[in-house]
Design a protein around this motif. Structure first.
Motif, PDB file in Angstrom:
ATOM      1  N   GLU A   1       7.859   7.856   8.913  1.00 33.39           N
ATOM      2  CA  GLU A   1       7.637   6.895  10.096  1.00 33.39           C
ATOM      3  C   GLU A   1       6.120   6.922  10.400  1.00 33.39           C
ATOM      4  O   GLU A   1       5.620   5.634  10.504  1.00 33.39           O
ATOM      5  CB  GLU A   1       8.583   7.443  11.089  1.00 33.39           C
TER       6      GLU A   1
ATOM      7  N   ASP B   1       4.316   5.110   7.589  1.00 32.66           N
ATOM      8  CA  ASP B   1       4.464   3.746   7.465  1.00 32.66           C
ATOM      9  C   ASP B   1       3.613   3.074   8.658  1.00 32.66           C
ATOM     10  O   ASP B   1       3.235   1.814   8.388  1.00 32.66           O
ATOM     11  CB  ASP B   1       6.084   3.349   7.502  1.00 32.66           C
ATOM     12  N   GLU B   2       3.666   3.803   9.903  1.00 34.89           N
ATOM     13  CA  GLU B   2       2.949   3.137  10.764  1.00 34.89           C
ATOM     14  C   GLU B   2       1.245   3.034  10.338  1.00 34.89           C
ATOM     15  O   GLU B   2       0.762   1.998  10.694  1.00 34.89           O
ATOM     16  CB  GLU B   2       3.039   3.837  12.174  1.00 34.89           C
TER      17      GLU B   2
END
Length: 252
Positions: free
Chosen positions: A107, A110-111
């Motif tokens: 996560e 991806d950010e």
């Protein structure tokens, strides 16, 4: 009339760049994320200098909002300057966070990629029809993406910034047919709110960083802003496709 769009200008390097550009006579469209107050403060500082500025909200991690942002830019250009195009773009908005390789979640990875690399790619693509020929772009990368800047805990962040450095060269190549110059800057440790305002929270880190910097101090936002303004001005007219470290000689 020279008009620049500066993303992430509610504080730090973006704010410094917006103010330095205003000092050189640029009109400024600046963006802010969660810090609207900071964005309006930047506008106020520019107006105190006798310049014109407009603050617009933008989350560079949400590319589906970019067409609506372009409409807001078109409106601001017309209403504030009577213009149809802007002349410079500073892709600066982003975030930083330390995370050791083994602790980095998909996560978070991806950010980083969405905000730091995908955002500038598709925002530039969306705004390109409004960017005047012979204009200029500056992308903010990081010294963490350089060989001399490698530190544990920044593998994902620096990988995204390194991608932006490569993207800069490709933009410079493809946009050259319109006379548009594209460069990136790689700031070293700079006193900003990045990294959850680390310098304010942990002032003890400042001494060792200054000691490792040839010019003997931590960078300030205006140090970086001046280089951005130079690259977007006449002095930078023969510079394109370059990544310029702006670190005061950190780890020199």
């Amino acid at each position: 009339m020279s008009i620049a769009i500066v993303t992430g200008a509610s504080s730090g390097i973006g704010q410094g760049a917006a103010i330095e550009l205003a000092k050189r006579g640029f009109g400024v469209i600046l963006t802010y994320g969660r810090n609207k107050e900071g964005g309006l403060r930047t506008v106020a500082e520019i107006e105190e200098l006798g310049g014109k500025a407009v603050a617009l909200p933008l989350d560079v991690g949400l590319s589906h909002t970019f067409p609506a942002f372009r409409q807001e830019v078109t409106r601001a250009l017309d209403e504030t300057w009577g213009a149809t195009h802007f002349t410079s773009l500073v892709n600066n908005a982003g975030f930083g966070r330390m995370s050791m390789f083994e602790d980095t979640s998909e996560e978070l990875f991806d950010e980083f990629m969405r905000v730091i690399l995908k955002g500038p790619f598709f925002l530039t693509q969306t705004l390109l029809p409004l960017l005047a020929d012979n204009g200029a772009i500056v992308n903010t990368t990081s010294s963490s993406a350089l060989v001399t800047g490698v530190e544990p805990g920044y593998s994902a962040y620096a990988s995204a910034k390194g991608g932006l450095q490569v993207l800069t060269r490709y933009m410079a190549k493809e946009f050259s047919t319109r006379g548009i110059r594209v460069n990136s800057i790689a700031p070293g440790p700079t006193r900003t709110r990045l990294g959850d305002d680390a310098f304010s929270k942990y002032p003890e880190v400042i001494g060792p960083i200054a000691a490792a910097t040839a010019l003997g101090r931590v960078g300030e936002a205006e140090d970086i802003g001046m280089v951005v303004a130079m690259l977007l001005s006449e002095e930078g007219r023969w510079i394109t496709g370059q990544n310029i470290e702006v670190s005061g000689g950190h780890k020199l």
